[in-house]
Design a protein around this motif. Structure first.
Motif, short mmCIF file in Angstrom:
data_model
loop_
_atom_site.label_atom_id
_atom_site.label_comp_id
_atom_site.label_asym_id
_atom_site.label_seq_id
_atom_site.Cartn_x
_atom_site.Cartn_y
_atom_site.Cartn_z
N ARG A 108 -13.46 7.70 -0.49
CA ARG A 108 -12.09 6.85 -0.02
C ARG A 108 -11.20 8.28 -0.57
NH1 ARG A 108 -10.60 1.54 -2.06
NH2 ARG A 108 -8.98 1.72 -0.92
N ARG A 109 -11.19 8.99 -1.51
CA ARG A 109 -10.40 10.06 -1.98
C ARG A 109 -10.57 10.95 -0.92
NH1 ARG A 109 -10.82 9.03 -8.15
NH2 ARG A 109 -13.16 9.02 -8.29
N GLU A 110 -11.72 11.26 -0.39
CA GLU A 110 -11.64 12.30 0.80
C GLU A 110 -10.82 11.60 2.00
OE1 GLU A 110 -12.92 15.28 -0.80
OE2 GLU A 110 -12.75 15.09 1.46
N LEU A 111 -11.05 10.69 2.18
CA LEU A 111 -10.21 9.82 3.38
C LEU A 111 -8.71 9.99 3.30
CD1 LEU A 111 -11.39 6.20 4.42
CD2 LEU A 111 -11.53 8.30 5.86
N MET A 112 -8.28 9.84 1.93
CA MET A 112 -6.80 9.78 1.62
C MET A 112 -6.38 11.37 1.43
SD MET A 112 -6.48 6.64 -1.18
CE MET A 112 -6.81 4.96 -0.77
N ARG A 113 -7.07 12.31 0.95
CA ARG A 113 -6.57 13.56 0.78
C ARG A 113 -5.71 14.33 1.65
NH1 ARG A 113 -9.28 15.29 -3.48
NH2 ARG A 113 -11.40 14.43 -2.86
N PRO A 114 -6.08 13.98 3.35
CA PRO A 114 -5.04 14.55 4.10
C PRO A 114 -3.79 13.78 4.47
CG PRO A 114 -7.15 13.88 5.29
CD PRO A 114 -7.20 13.50 3.59
N ALA A 115 -3.94 12.64 3.66
CA ALA A 115 -2.55 11.56 4.10
C ALA A 115 -1.49 12.22 3.84
CB ALA A 115 -3.06 10.21 3.58
N GLN A 116 -0.42 11.93 4.53
CA GLN A 116 0.85 12.23 4.11
C GLN A 116 1.79 11.15 4.31
OE1 GLN A 116 1.85 15.47 3.21
NE2 GLN A 116 -0.38 15.95 3.49
N ARG A 132 13.30 -1.32 -6.53
CA ARG A 132 12.09 -1.08 -7.32
C ARG A 132 11.04 -1.49 -6.34
NH1 ARG A 132 14.92 1.40 -9.46
NH2 ARG A 132 15.23 2.13 -11.54
N ILE A 133 10.14 -0.70 -6.17
CA ILE A 133 8.74 -1.01 -5.32
C ILE A 133 7.60 -1.53 -6.14
CG2 ILE A 133 6.80 0.13 -3.81
CD1 ILE A 133 8.92 1.98 -2.89
N ILE A 134 7.05 -2.51 -5.91
CA ILE A 134 5.91 -3.02 -6.62
C ILE A 134 4.79 -2.81 -5.60
CG2 ILE A 134 4.61 -5.11 -7.42
CD1 ILE A 134 7.41 -6.31 -7.99
N THR A 135 3.82 -1.94 -5.99
CA THR A 135 2.91 -1.68 -4.79
C THR A 135 1.48 -2.25 -5.37
OG1 THR A 135 1.84 -0.17 -3.10
CG2 THR A 135 2.23 0.68 -5.50
N GLN A 136 0.63 -2.58 -4.36
CA GLN A 136 -0.63 -2.88 -4.45
C GLN A 136 -1.67 -2.04 -4.01
OE1 GLN A 136 -1.54 -7.26 -2.82
NE2 GLN A 136 0.01 -6.44 -1.55
N ASN A 137 -0.98 -0.73 -3.62
CA ASN A 137 -1.73 0.29 -2.98
C ASN A 137 -2.34 1.39 -4.14
OD1 ASN A 137 -1.37 -0.69 -0.37
ND2 ASN A 137 0.37 0.65 0.08
N ILE A 138 -3.09 2.05 -4.14
CA ILE A 138 -3.60 2.91 -4.81
C ILE A 138 -3.56 4.49 -4.63
CG2 ILE A 138 -5.24 1.46 -6.13
CD1 ILE A 138 -7.95 2.47 -4.46
N ASP A 139 -2.90 4.50 -3.51
CA ASP A 139 -2.60 5.82 -2.78
C ASP A 139 -1.28 6.24 -3.64
OD1 ASP A 139 -1.68 4.34 -0.09
OD2 ASP A 139 -0.22 5.27 -1.33
N ASP A 140 -0.70 7.53 -3.65
CA ASP A 140 0.51 7.95 -4.25
C ASP A 140 1.56 8.47 -3.23
OD1 ASP A 140 -0.79 11.54 -4.96
OD2 ASP A 140 -0.52 10.15 -3.14
N LEU A 141 1.67 7.75 -1.92
CA LEU A 141 2.41 8.13 -0.77
C LEU A 141 3.90 7.72 -1.37
CD1 LEU A 141 0.01 7.60 2.11
CD2 LEU A 141 0.49 9.51 1.04
N HIS A 142 4.03 6.68 -1.95
CA HIS A 142 5.52 6.34 -2.14
C HIS A 142 6.14 7.41 -3.06
CE1 HIS A 142 5.66 2.21 -0.61
NE2 HIS A 142 4.67 1.69 -1.28
#
Ligand code: APR
Length: 252
Positions: free
Chosen positions: A70-78, A97-107
């Motif tokens: 999943r980290r490989e999948l997310m690496r190129p994400a912008q 304020r944003i409350i996120t359930q997501n584990i990516d760091d895109l915010h």
């Protein structure tokens, strides 16, 4: 008046805005939502069976490799226009304020600050025993180990290192949850962006705002568990809808 204009009016009249985001806000960045079918090697696995402490204890390598995939999948994400629009709204409404359930760091990478993270961050790892306190973060880039064997050992205590994410059945990080609850108590407009509303406690958060007379705005192309309580629904992709809200607010 269009839905976009109505959304702008609600935001302008708000005393405190909260934004609850789910996997849908990152879909246009190429990150599959949690309930999308997974490709390749992992198609035969059910993520809800892998993202658990029990699965990790039974087979640390399999769960570690699942997160490496999943980290490989997310690496190129912008960050996509939806993330940037939320960052722009926070500039316009500084207490937003944003409350996120997501584990990516895109915010954060789009410029949002002080994000409340309910499910952790996949780019981080921690000692499974939190041997130096909760959380005991471990920078695995500083470690050398046989990567084919699965997770590394904590350099402090020797127990396994695990992803710094919340697994099914685990408690949410206490401080983050308390921050979210305190925010919701004073929130009079909540935007719910890209979540199916299937997983608690985040699923209850819009209801809490509604119960004390607040407004629920949903941004989602599909029907969700939130739709039925929404005062306003922007039916479409967040990367399309949210930039239009920013434009509609203009220099009002
Ligand atoms: N813009 C906005 N919403 C979208 C988009 C888009 N471009 N594409 C899809 N969606 C919506 C879907 O319609 C769906 O309602 O995003 C939602 C994604 O729902 P889920 O896949 O269930 O993801 P999420 O709600 O974040 O899941 C919550 O469940 O599995 C656990 O921990 C995991 O954090 C996750 C939690």
């Amino acid at each position: 008046m269009t839905g976009i204009q109505a959304c702008g009016d609600y935001l302008q009249a708000a005393k405190q805005i909260a934004v609850l985001t789910g996997a849908g806000v990152s879909k246009e960045s190429g990150i599959p939502t949690f309930r999308d079918a997974m490709e390749g090697l992992w198609t035969k696995f059910d993520p809800t069976q892998l993202a658990t402490r029990r699965a990790f204890d039974a087979n640390p390598k399999q769960v570690w490799d699942f997160y490496e995939y999943r980290r490989e999948l997310m690496r190129p994400a912008q960050p996509n226009p939806g993330h940037f629009a939320l960052a722009a709204l926070q500039k316009r409404f500084p207490t937003l304020r944003i409350i996120t359930q997501n584990i990516d760091d895109l915010h954060e990478r789009a410029g949002s600050t002080d994000v409340i993270r309910l499910h952790g961050k996949i780019s981080q790892n921690k000692c499974i025993a939190n041997c130096q306190g909760d959380p005991t973060l471990v920078d695995v880039s500083q470690l050398t180990w046989d990567k084919s064997s699965g997770p590394p050992a904590c350099p402090q205590c020797g127990q396994y290192v695990r992803p710094d994410v919340v697994w099914y059945g685990e408690m949410l990080p206490h401080t983050q949850l308390e921050r979210a609850k305190a925010l919701l108590e004073i929130t009079d407009v909540i935007m719910v962006v890209g979540t199916s509303g299937l997983v608690s406690p985040s699923a209850e958060m819009p209801r809490r705002v509604k119960e004390h007379g607040g407004v629920v705005i949903e941004v989602n192309p599909d029907y969700s568990m939130i739709t039925r309580i929404a005062n306003l629904k922007l039916e479409g992709a967040s990367g399309v809808m949210l930039p239009q809200v920013v434009v509609a607010l203009g220099d009002k």
